[in-house]
Design a protein around this motif. Structure first.
Motif, mmCIF file in Angstrom:
data_model
loop_
_atom_site.group_PDB
_atom_site.id
_atom_site.type_symbol
_atom_site.label_atom_id
_atom_site.label_comp_id
_atom_site.label_asym_id
_atom_site.label_seq_id
_atom_site.Cartn_x
_atom_site.Cartn_y
_atom_site.Cartn_z
ATOM 1 N N PHE A 32 42.307 17.675 -23.937
ATOM 2 C CA PHE A 32 42.196 17.041 -22.682
ATOM 3 C C PHE A 32 41.291 15.713 -23.093
ATOM 4 N N THR A 33 41.019 14.704 -22.124
ATOM 5 C CA THR A 33 40.051 13.668 -22.131
ATOM 6 C C THR A 33 38.987 13.923 -21.279
ATOM 7 N N MET A 34 37.927 13.373 -21.587
ATOM 8 C CA MET A 34 36.704 13.123 -20.918
ATOM 9 C C MET A 34 36.221 11.812 -20.533
ATOM 10 N N GLY A 35 36.158 11.499 -19.170
ATOM 11 C CA GLY A 35 35.780 10.245 -18.773
ATOM 12 C C GLY A 35 34.409 10.172 -18.173
ATOM 13 N N TRP A 36 33.935 8.830 -18.203
ATOM 14 C CA TRP A 36 32.827 8.581 -17.388
ATOM 15 C C TRP A 36 33.169 7.608 -16.567
ATOM 16 N N PHE A 37 32.669 7.468 -15.262
ATOM 17 C CA PHE A 37 32.671 6.631 -14.188
ATOM 18 C C PHE A 37 31.579 6.159 -13.402
ATOM 19 N N ARG A 38 31.418 5.177 -12.749
ATOM 20 C CA ARG A 38 30.195 5.116 -11.980
ATOM 21 C C ARG A 38 30.565 4.479 -10.532
ATOM 22 N N GLN A 39 29.746 4.504 -9.911
ATOM 23 C CA GLN A 39 30.044 4.157 -8.281
ATOM 24 C C GLN A 39 28.932 3.650 -7.518
ATOM 25 N N THR A 40 28.846 2.632 -6.859
ATOM 26 C CA THR A 40 27.738 1.990 -6.107
ATOM 27 C C THR A 40 28.413 2.128 -4.614
ATOM 28 N N PRO A 41 27.441 2.125 -3.870
ATOM 29 C CA PRO A 41 27.807 2.040 -2.196
ATOM 30 C C PRO A 41 28.781 1.418 -1.776
ATOM 31 N N GLY A 42 29.952 1.776 -1.222
ATOM 32 C CA GLY A 42 30.676 0.904 -0.556
ATOM 33 C C GLY A 42 31.791 0.361 -1.521
ATOM 34 N N GLY A 99 40.248 15.152 -17.647
ATOM 35 C CA GLY A 99 41.623 14.658 -17.446
ATOM 36 C C GLY A 99 42.569 15.168 -18.605
ATOM 37 N N ARG A 100 43.742 14.894 -18.374
ATOM 38 C CA ARG A 100 44.740 15.601 -19.449
ATOM 39 C C ARG A 100 44.451 14.835 -20.864
ATOM 40 N N GLY A 101 45.007 15.514 -21.652
ATOM 41 C CA GLY A 101 44.984 15.277 -23.049
ATOM 42 C C GLY A 101 46.406 14.833 -23.716
ATOM 43 N N GLY A 102 46.312 14.597 -24.813
ATOM 44 C CA GLY A 102 47.650 13.915 -25.615
ATOM 45 C C GLY A 102 48.213 12.948 -25.113
ATOM 46 N N VAL A 103 47.242 11.900 -24.526
ATOM 47 C CA VAL A 103 47.815 10.609 -24.052
ATOM 48 C C VAL A 103 47.141 9.672 -24.803
ATOM 49 N N ILE A 104 47.919 8.336 -24.672
ATOM 50 C CA ILE A 104 47.211 7.126 -25.113
ATOM 51 C C ILE A 104 45.620 6.959 -24.420
ATOM 52 N N ILE A 105 44.547 6.957 -24.920
ATOM 53 C CA ILE A 105 43.507 7.014 -24.357
ATOM 54 C C ILE A 105 42.990 5.705 -23.495
ATOM 55 N N SER A 106 43.778 4.572 -23.854
ATOM 56 C CA SER A 106 43.369 3.353 -22.872
ATOM 57 C C SER A 106 44.222 3.681 -21.601
ATOM 58 N N THR A 107 44.989 4.288 -21.266
ATOM 59 C CA THR A 107 45.553 4.735 -20.191
ATOM 60 C C THR A 107 44.670 5.395 -19.248
ATOM 61 N N MET A 108 43.907 6.100 -19.754
ATOM 62 C CA MET A 108 42.882 6.948 -18.870
ATOM 63 C C MET A 108 41.551 6.106 -18.171
ATOM 64 N N VAL A 109 41.947 5.304 -17.473
ATOM 65 C CA VAL A 109 40.925 4.309 -16.907
ATOM 66 C C VAL A 109 40.808 4.261 -15.461
ATOM 67 N N THR A 110 41.740 4.933 -14.854
ATOM 68 C CA THR A 110 41.450 5.161 -13.462
ATOM 69 C C THR A 110 41.351 6.593 -12.968
ATOM 70 N N PRO A 111 40.380 6.612 -11.767
ATOM 71 C CA PRO A 111 40.120 8.097 -11.182
ATOM 72 C C PRO A 111 41.194 9.030 -11.247
ATOM 73 N N HIS A 112 42.250 8.693 -10.672
ATOM 74 C CA HIS A 112 43.433 9.362 -10.398
ATOM 75 C C HIS A 112 43.979 10.381 -11.784
ATOM 76 N N GLU A 113 43.689 9.611 -12.837
ATOM 77 C CA GLU A 113 44.083 10.410 -14.064
ATOM 78 C C GLU A 113 43.299 11.583 -14.427
ATOM 79 N N TYR A 114 42.338 11.985 -13.654
ATOM 80 C CA TYR A 114 41.251 13.114 -14.012
ATOM 81 C C TYR A 114 41.121 14.153 -12.767
ATOM 82 N N ASN A 115 41.197 15.234 -12.995
ATOM 83 C CA ASN A 115 41.376 16.404 -12.105
ATOM 84 C C ASN A 115 40.192 16.904 -11.586
ATOM 85 N N TYR A 116 39.062 16.941 -12.355
ATOM 86 C CA TYR A 116 38.143 17.746 -12.352
ATOM 87 C C TYR A 116 36.822 16.616 -12.505
ATOM 88 N N TRP A 117 35.671 16.769 -11.834
ATOM 89 C CA TRP A 117 34.553 15.972 -11.560
ATOM 90 C C TRP A 117 33.423 16.603 -11.431
#
Length: 127
Positions: A32-42, A99-117
């Protein structure tokens, strides 16, 4: 039940450092892949870093490359985000995600690639 629990956020001055942690439990995935994201209001959730749990490969956007480092401790099922040279524009709620593993990691850059938060942790950088 997959659970991700972040910790380590807080208030820091410009130029300071923080280390975020994300404890992962309740899954049976071997790849699997672990990602970090950040969000500000709006605004939308922005990609910050990703790491492959199997081979440790990492990927960062230009906005944080050279300042942030993602790592993992397989034995403790924990992923870390070391943030150095922090700037006021780094202020946000930071989320870890699985998110899912076994992928090119540079593709794991959008929230919809991840299933658990995780629930998120606030990082505030004062000027």
């Amino acid at each position: 039940q997959v659970q991700l629990v972040e910790s380590g956020g807080g208030l820091v001055q410009t130029g300071g450092s923080l280390r975020l942690s994300c404890a992962v439990s309740g899954h049976t995935f071997s790849s699997f892949t672990m990602g970090w994201f950040r969000q500000t209001p709006g605004k939308e959730r922005d990609f910050v870093a990703a790491i492959s749990w199997t081979d440790g490969g990492t990927y960062y956007p230009l906005s944080v490359k050279g300042r942030f480092t993602v790592s993992r401790d397989n034995a403790k099922n924990t992923v870390f985000l070391q943030m150095n040279s922090l700037k006021p524009e780094d202020t946000a709620i930071y989320y870890c995600a699985l998110g899912r593993g076994g992928v090119i990691i540079s593709t794991m850059v959008t929230p919809h690639e991840y299933n658990y938060w995780g629930q998120g942790t606030q990082v505030t950088v004062s000027s």
